[in-house]
Design a protein around this motif. Structure first.
Motif, short mmCIF file in Angstrom:
data_model
loop_
_atom_site.label_atom_id
_atom_site.label_comp_id
_atom_site.label_asym_id
_atom_site.label_seq_id
_atom_site.Cartn_x
_atom_site.Cartn_y
_atom_site.Cartn_z
N ILE A 1 0.84 -1.20 0.00
CA ILE A 1 0.00 0.00 0.00
C ILE A 1 0.88 1.25 0.00
N SER A 2 0.64 2.11 -0.98
CA SER A 2 1.40 3.36 -1.01
C SER A 2 0.50 4.56 -0.77
N ASN A 3 -0.81 4.31 -0.92
CA ASN A 3 -1.78 5.40 -0.75
C ASN A 3 -1.87 5.81 0.73
N ASN A 4 -1.63 7.10 0.98
CA ASN A 4 -1.62 7.60 2.36
C ASN A 4 -2.98 7.49 3.04
N TYR A 5 -4.02 7.65 2.24
CA TYR A 5 -5.38 7.56 2.79
C TYR A 5 -5.63 6.15 3.34
N HIS A 6 -5.19 5.13 2.59
CA HIS A 6 -5.37 3.76 3.06
C HIS A 6 -4.54 3.48 4.31
N LEU A 7 -3.32 4.04 4.34
CA LEU A 7 -2.49 3.86 5.54
C LEU A 7 -3.11 4.54 6.75
N ASN A 8 -3.69 5.74 6.49
CA ASN A 8 -4.42 6.45 7.55
C ASN A 8 -5.50 5.57 8.13
N LEU A 9 -6.22 4.95 7.22
CA LEU A 9 -7.33 4.09 7.62
C LEU A 9 -6.83 2.92 8.47
N MET A 10 -5.70 2.35 8.06
CA MET A 10 -5.15 1.20 8.81
C MET A 10 -4.69 1.61 10.21
N ILE A 11 -4.13 2.81 10.31
CA ILE A 11 -3.73 3.30 11.64
C ILE A 11 -4.98 3.52 12.50
N GLN A 12 -6.01 4.08 11.86
CA GLN A 12 -7.27 4.29 12.58
C GLN A 12 -7.85 2.96 13.06
N VAL A 13 -7.71 1.92 12.23
CA VAL A 13 -8.20 0.58 12.61
C VAL A 13 -7.48 0.12 13.88
N LEU A 14 -6.15 0.31 13.92
CA LEU A 14 -5.39 -0.13 15.11
C LEU A 14 -5.85 0.61 16.36
N ILE A 15 -6.06 1.92 16.22
CA ILE A 15 -6.52 2.71 17.38
C ILE A 15 -7.91 2.23 17.82
N ASN A 16 -8.76 1.98 16.83
CA ASN A 16 -10.12 1.53 17.16
C ASN A 16 -10.11 0.14 17.82
N ILE A 17 -9.20 -0.71 17.36
CA ILE A 17 -9.10 -2.05 17.99
C ILE A 17 -8.80 -1.90 19.48
N ILE A 18 -7.87 -0.99 19.81
CA ILE A 18 -7.51 -0.79 21.22
C ILE A 18 -8.72 -0.31 22.02
N ILE A 19 -9.48 0.63 21.44
CA ILE A 19 -10.66 1.15 22.18
C ILE A 19 -11.69 0.04 22.39
N VAL A 20 -11.96 -0.74 21.34
CA VAL A 20 -12.99 -1.78 21.46
C VAL A 20 -12.55 -2.88 22.44
N LEU A 21 -11.27 -3.22 22.42
CA LEU A 21 -10.77 -4.22 23.38
C LEU A 21 -11.02 -3.73 24.81
N GLY A 22 -10.81 -2.44 25.02
CA GLY A 22 -11.04 -1.86 26.34
C GLY A 22 -12.52 -1.88 26.70
N LEU A 23 -13.34 -1.46 25.75
CA LEU A 23 -14.79 -1.42 25.99
C LEU A 23 -15.34 -2.81 26.30
N ASN A 24 -14.69 -3.81 25.73
CA ASN A 24 -15.13 -5.20 25.94
C ASN A 24 -15.10 -5.59 27.43
N PHE A 25 -14.14 -5.05 28.18
CA PHE A 25 -14.06 -5.43 29.59
C PHE A 25 -15.33 -5.03 30.34
N ILE A 26 -15.76 -3.80 30.12
CA ILE A 26 -16.90 -3.34 30.93
C ILE A 26 -18.24 -3.66 30.28
N THR A 27 -18.36 -3.41 28.97
CA THR A 27 -19.66 -3.64 28.32
C THR A 27 -19.80 -5.08 27.85
#
Lengths: 273, 313
Positions: free
Chosen positions: B25-51
């Motif tokens: 992948i060379s497209n910056n937009y797609h890389l942005n999206l992948m970084i956002q995915v990683l950040i979202n994974i961390i949030i959802v993993l956290g939310l999983n504990f309580i909810t």
């Protein structure tokens, strides 16, 4: 088994009262349970039996009175603190964890004996593994003792009611209780399941655990109890051995009925089979 | 094959794919999206504990995430502290928030707890907007420094992706260990039957606070990573819609399961982007997809692969 009159009191209720707004569910109830006995609490529906167990185990606060377990005052303590004094229980309506397998259900019963705190768990992988292994081994032992090893990976909802009741009993044994409260363990079981369950209760008792039992099935009560307390409308109307209770006119009038006396002989612990 | 070995092989394949994907992948937009995915994974993993595990509805993700992001951003920009220390401070902020929000959860539950967490989130947003001297108000915080290791600054999206992938993997491993341990089982027991776990000698109040704290720490870490990635923070985006988005990820992926959390975060981050070609209708289509998931796969998409477990409910 001979009832030992000299044995030590392990559970004592002193003038226990429970009021729900205007309704008095339990009134001025006192009783003593002796060590190495099966003590049963019986009475008609709505007499307040489950309320008594719920108060002893801390799920309901007392309105008045005191409760002692082996000289420790447990009234006023929280439910989890009372359990930590090695008082375990089952429930009238099954309270299993439906999203866990039988073995996982049973393992939760040992949580208070897992001494590794959260931060050590995060960093001390070796100790965490050791504790997990110990928990697994103990759960396997209990599963074998109860006869549920074949169903260890099954979910409760996929099992017959009798097996679900056994799962709850197995979970309560994980706590290594010295005193076990069984709230209507034979309710909803068919005759063969009932015989199997009573055999297991006797096995549990013989392993050194004292049992406080609530049950409606008089065959079960009269055959396995050492002492019986009878309550009606929240008040004690009689107490004694199964033989004494079967002869008590107040109990016959309020609960057993004349037919029971005619149809059944004298009690005393014997095998239901 | 043993269940543990199977899980390990699947995990290694997934890590391999995540590691080689940016090479194509060379497209910056797609890389942005992948970084956002990683950040979202961390949030959802956290939310999983309580909810997910303890069953307490937390709609305060926006507030917790922005507290983490602002803590990190403000300390880094105003005091010039190293971003890695800011990340640790954000995690400490998570502990404070978790304990603070955990206590109300002992008194209220269900809708009332959801309202309490929404209230917390709104208070944070209003404070971030109005404490202009500290936070920059609606204009936000600019020039947040990037992470660096031995003097090397992570400015390129590809580098940031790999750095965040390592952090996400550590947090995934940690979440997996907790979920499959006595702690995870106890959290789940609180949801299934609090009276029973209480009668087993377990202090559920302590466990609820612990679950809230884990949730908050994961969210504040994600907030900090986000702040140092985008380099700019303002409070406008952190509303109820932001929080609900993560509950949707949790539900679609599979409540209670780490793999489900990851799948949910990937799907719900990427699908709306794929639907952008239908312009204003994309939220409508996405909402219908979500609704279909809730109706036909209430245990999340991972239940498709775990028939036995899905039978139980």
């Amino acid at each position: 088994m001979e009832n030992n009159k000299e044995s030590k009191t392990i559970l004592e209720l002193k003038n226990v009262t429970k009021r729900f707004a205007g309704l008095v569910a339990v009134k001025d109830l006192s009783l003593k349970m002796k060590e190495r006995t099966i003590h049963s609490l019986i009475g008609p529906n709505g007499a307040g039996k489950s309320t008594v167990i719920n108060m002893i185990t801390g799920l309901l606060p007392l309105t008045d009175g005191e409760i002692y377990h082996r000289d420790t005052k447990i009234s006023g303590m929280k439910a989890y603190q009372i359990a930590q004094t090695r008082c375990s229980r089952t429930f009238q309506n099954l309270k299993l964890y439906r999203s866990m397998t039988v073995k996982e259900n049973i393992m939760t019963g040992m949580m208070m004996d897992m001494h590794q705190g959260f931060l050590p768990f995060m960093f001390d992988f070796k100790k965490a593994r050791q504790e997990d292994k110990a928990m697994n081994e103990k759960a396997d032992l209990i599963l074998k003792f109860i006869g549920l090893q074949e169903l260890s990976n099954e979910y409760p909802a996929n099992m017959p009611y009798g097996k679900q009741k056994l799962t709850e009993l197995a979970r309560s044994l994980m706590l290594e209780p010295s005193l076990l409260f069984l709230d209507e363990p034979a309710a909803g079981l068919n005759p063969s399941e009932r015989v199997e369950f009573v055999d297991i209760i006797m096995k549990v008792f013989e392993s050194g655990i004292d049992i406080f039992l609530i049950e409606h099935n008089m065959d079960v009560i009269m055959n396995i109890s050492d002492d019986i307390t009878v309550i009606n409308f929240g008040s004690k109307i009689a107490e004694g051995t199964p033989e004494q209770i079967q002869e008590d006119p107040l109990v016959i009038e309020a609960y057993l009925g004349d037919r029971y006396k005619k149809e059944h002989g004298k009690g005393g612990r014997k095998c239901l089979k | 094959m043993k269940k543990q070995n199977k899980t390990l092989i699947i995990a290694l394949i997934c890590i391999g794919i995540a590691a080689i994907l940016p090479l194509f992948i060379s497209n910056n937009y797609h890389l942005n999206l992948m970084i956002q995915v990683l950040i979202n994974i961390i949030i959802v993993l956290g939310l999983n504990f309580i909810t997910g595990l303890t069953g307490q509805m937390n709609l305060g993700t926006a507030g917790i995430f922005s507290m983490g992001a602002y803590t990190s951003a403000l300390v880094a920009t105003k005091s010039g502290v190293n971003p890695w220390i800011c990340l640790i401070l954000a995690a400490v902020m998570g502990i404070i928030i978790g304990v603070g929000l955990g206590y109300p959860s002992l008194r209220v539950s269900g809708v009332y707890l959801a309202l309490t967490t929404i209230g917390f989130s709104e208070i944070v947003r209003v404070l971030m907007t109005n404490l202009t001297d500290l936070t920059g108000g609606a204009l936000g915080v600019n020039n947040i420094p990037v992470f660096s290791i031995f003097g090397h600054e992570f400015r390129e999206n590809k580098e940031i992706y790999y750095l965040y992938l390592v952090i996400a993997l550590l947090l995934i491993f940690n979440a997996y260990r907790i979920v499959n341990s006595k702690w995870g089982r106890s959290f789940l027991a609180i949801k299934d039957n609090p009276e029973a776990i209480n009668a087993s000698g377990v202090n559920i109040a302590k466990l609820r606070i612990m679950a809230f704290t884990l949730t908050a720490v994961y969210s504040t870490i994600a907030g900090s990573l986000y702040a140092h990635y985008v380099g700019f923070m303002n409070p406008s985006a952190y509303n109820i819609e932001f929080s609900i988005n993560y509950v949707v990820m949790l539900v679609i992926g599979g409540i209670g399961s780490v793999a489900g959390n990851i799948a949910g975060a990937i799907l719900v981050t990427i699908v709306p982007e794929l639907l952008r070609f239908i312009e204003n209708y994309y939220w409508l289509v996405f909402s219908i997809i979500t609704l279909l998931f809730v109706i036909f796969l209430p245990n999340g998409m991972l239940s498709l692969f775990n028939k036995k477990k899905s039978m139980k409910k």
